[in-house]
Write a protein that holds these residues in place. Structure first.
Motif, PDB file in Angstrom:
ATOM      1  N   TYR A   1     -21.279 -48.157 -39.551  1.00 33.02           N
ATOM      2  CA  TYR A   1     -21.096 -47.463 -40.820  1.00 33.02           C
ATOM      3  C   TYR A   1     -20.015 -48.147 -41.648  1.00 33.02           C
ATOM      4  CZ  TYR A   1     -23.498 -43.973 -38.013  1.00 33.02           C
ATOM      5  OH  TYR A   1     -24.399 -43.331 -37.201  1.00 33.02           O
ATOM      6  N   TRP A   2     -20.343 -48.411 -42.910  1.00 34.11           N
ATOM      7  CA  TRP A   2     -19.461 -49.149 -43.801  1.00 34.11           C
ATOM      8  C   TRP A   2     -19.321 -48.447 -45.149  1.00 34.11           C
ATOM      9  CZ3 TRP A   2     -17.054 -53.750 -42.424  1.00 34.11           C
ATOM     10  CH2 TRP A   2     -17.480 -54.314 -41.205  1.00 34.11           C
ATOM     11  N   GLY A   3     -18.146 -48.582 -45.715  1.00 35.19           N
ATOM     12  CA  GLY A   3     -17.955 -48.157 -47.090  1.00 35.19           C
ATOM     13  C   GLY A   3     -18.411 -49.248 -48.041  1.00 35.19           C
ATOM     14  N   GLN A   4     -18.297 -48.964 -49.337  1.00 35.18           N
ATOM     15  CA  GLN A   4     -18.777 -49.902 -50.354  1.00 35.18           C
ATOM     16  C   GLN A   4     -17.745 -50.973 -50.686  1.00 35.18           C
ATOM     17  OE1 GLN A   4     -17.331 -47.080 -51.014  1.00 35.18           O
ATOM     18  NE2 GLN A   4     -16.035 -47.429 -52.813  1.00 35.18           N
ATOM     19  N   GLY A   5     -16.518 -50.776 -50.251  1.00 34.88           N
ATOM     20  CA  GLY A   5     -15.468 -51.759 -50.479  1.00 34.88           C
ATOM     21  C   GLY A   5     -14.624 -51.449 -51.694  1.00 34.88           C
ATOM     22  N   THR A   6     -13.395 -51.912 -51.649  1.00 32.76           N
ATOM     23  CA  THR A   6     -12.481 -51.791 -52.782  1.00 32.76           C
ATOM     24  C   THR A   6     -11.694 -53.098 -52.891  1.00 32.76           C
ATOM     25  OG1 THR A   6     -10.768 -50.395 -53.825  1.00 32.76           O
ATOM     26  CG2 THR A   6     -10.624 -50.691 -51.436  1.00 32.76           C
TER      27      THR A   6
ATOM     28  N   SER B   1      -7.611 -45.670 -49.390  1.00 32.09           N
ATOM     29  CA  SER B   1      -8.123 -44.460 -48.764  1.00 32.09           C
ATOM     30  C   SER B   1      -9.590 -44.645 -48.437  1.00 32.09           C
ATOM     31  CB  SER B   1      -7.969 -43.262 -49.707  1.00 32.09           C
ATOM     32  OG  SER B   1      -6.627 -43.041 -50.045  1.00 32.09           O
ATOM     33  N   CYS B   2     -10.035 -43.948 -47.413  1.00 28.68           N
ATOM     34  CA  CYS B   2     -11.444 -43.989 -47.013  1.00 28.68           C
ATOM     35  C   CYS B   2     -11.840 -42.572 -46.624  1.00 28.68           C
ATOM     36  CB  CYS B   2     -11.636 -44.951 -45.856  1.00 28.68           C
ATOM     37  SG  CYS B   2     -13.294 -44.932 -45.133  1.00 28.68           S
TER      38      CYS B   2
ATOM     39  N   GLN C   1     -26.113 -37.555 -43.092  1.00 30.65           N
ATOM     40  CA  GLN C   1     -25.964 -38.891 -43.681  1.00 30.65           C
ATOM     41  C   GLN C   1     -24.478 -39.260 -43.705  1.00 30.65           C
ATOM     42  OE1 GLN C   1     -27.488 -39.212 -47.630  1.00 30.65           O
ATOM     43  NE2 GLN C   1     -26.936 -41.359 -47.844  1.00 30.65           N
ATOM     44  N   VAL C   2     -24.178 -40.416 -43.145  1.00 32.92           N
ATOM     45  CA  VAL C   2     -22.791 -40.862 -43.080  1.00 32.92           C
ATOM     46  C   VAL C   2     -22.418 -41.570 -44.378  1.00 32.92           C
ATOM     47  CG1 VAL C   2     -21.156 -42.327 -41.864  1.00 32.92           C
ATOM     48  CG2 VAL C   2     -22.933 -41.115 -40.580  1.00 32.92           C
ATOM     49  N   GLN C   3     -21.285 -41.194 -44.905  1.00 34.28           N
ATOM     50  CA  GLN C   3     -20.749 -41.876 -46.086  1.00 34.28           C
ATOM     51  C   GLN C   3     -19.284 -42.162 -45.885  1.00 34.28           C
ATOM     52  OE1 GLN C   3     -21.762 -39.561 -49.658  1.00 34.28           O
ATOM     53  NE2 GLN C   3     -22.945 -41.343 -50.305  1.00 34.28           N
ATOM     54  N   LEU C   4     -18.883 -43.373 -46.218  1.00 37.75           N
ATOM     55  CA  LEU C   4     -17.486 -43.773 -46.247  1.00 37.75           C
ATOM     56  C   LEU C   4     -17.202 -44.283 -47.651  1.00 37.75           C
ATOM     57  CD1 LEU C   4     -17.344 -45.795 -42.890  1.00 37.75           C
ATOM     58  CD2 LEU C   4     -16.625 -43.431 -43.249  1.00 37.75           C
ATOM     59  N   VAL C   5     -16.222 -43.685 -48.308  1.00 36.00           N
ATOM     60  CA  VAL C   5     -15.933 -44.033 -49.694  1.00 36.00           C
ATOM     61  C   VAL C   5     -14.483 -44.479 -49.805  1.00 36.00           C
ATOM     62  CG1 VAL C   5     -15.900 -43.245 -52.074  1.00 36.00           C
ATOM     63  CG2 VAL C   5     -17.654 -42.379 -50.493  1.00 36.00           C
TER      64      VAL C   5
END
Length: 125
Positions: A114-119, A21-22, A1-5
């Motif tokens: 694939y995307w992170g949740q954003g900051t 940071s990611c 499972q890909v995760q970008l944070v």
């Protein structure tokens, strides 16, 4: 499972700096195209930085060229965005994203897999 944070967003005055940071898991960033996008209220999503060919090639949108720098820590599998000389118009939600190469078309379409949740980054004048 890909995760970008993503992390590192915040509020800053114009002229200030922030580093986003990611942290990636499930993929190895050096084998993917990676990019930073932003979404400001009332505007379309904007692709601002792209790194590809294992970080050997980079593209910066004119809106951030000379002020923002993308980098990677391969040991930590983490992507960074150093943002200097911030302007109020840089206020937006910032997202990191990853896509298998080739990725130029996906970057132009702002359609990475694939995307992170954003900051959130807020720059006050």
């Amino acid at each position: 499972q890909v995760q970008l944070v993503e992390s590192g967003g915040g509020s800053v005055q114009a002229g200030g700096s922030l580093t986003l940071s990611c942290a990636a898991s499930g993929i190895t960033l050096t084998t993917f195209c990676v990019g930073w996008f932003r979404l400001a209220p009332g505007k379309e999503r904007e692709g601002i930085v792209l790194s590809y060919n294992g970080g050997r090639n980079m593209y910066y949108a004119d809106s951030v060229k000379g002020r923002f720098t993308i980098s990677q820590d391969n040991a930590k599998n983490t992507l960074y965005l150093q943002m200097n000389s911030l302007k109020p118009e840089d206020t937006a939600m910032y997202y990191c994203a990853a896509e298998r190469a080739p990725c130029a078309s996906a970057f132009i379409k702002k359609d990475f897999n694939y995307w992170g949740q954003g900051t959130q980054v807020t720059v006050s004048s």
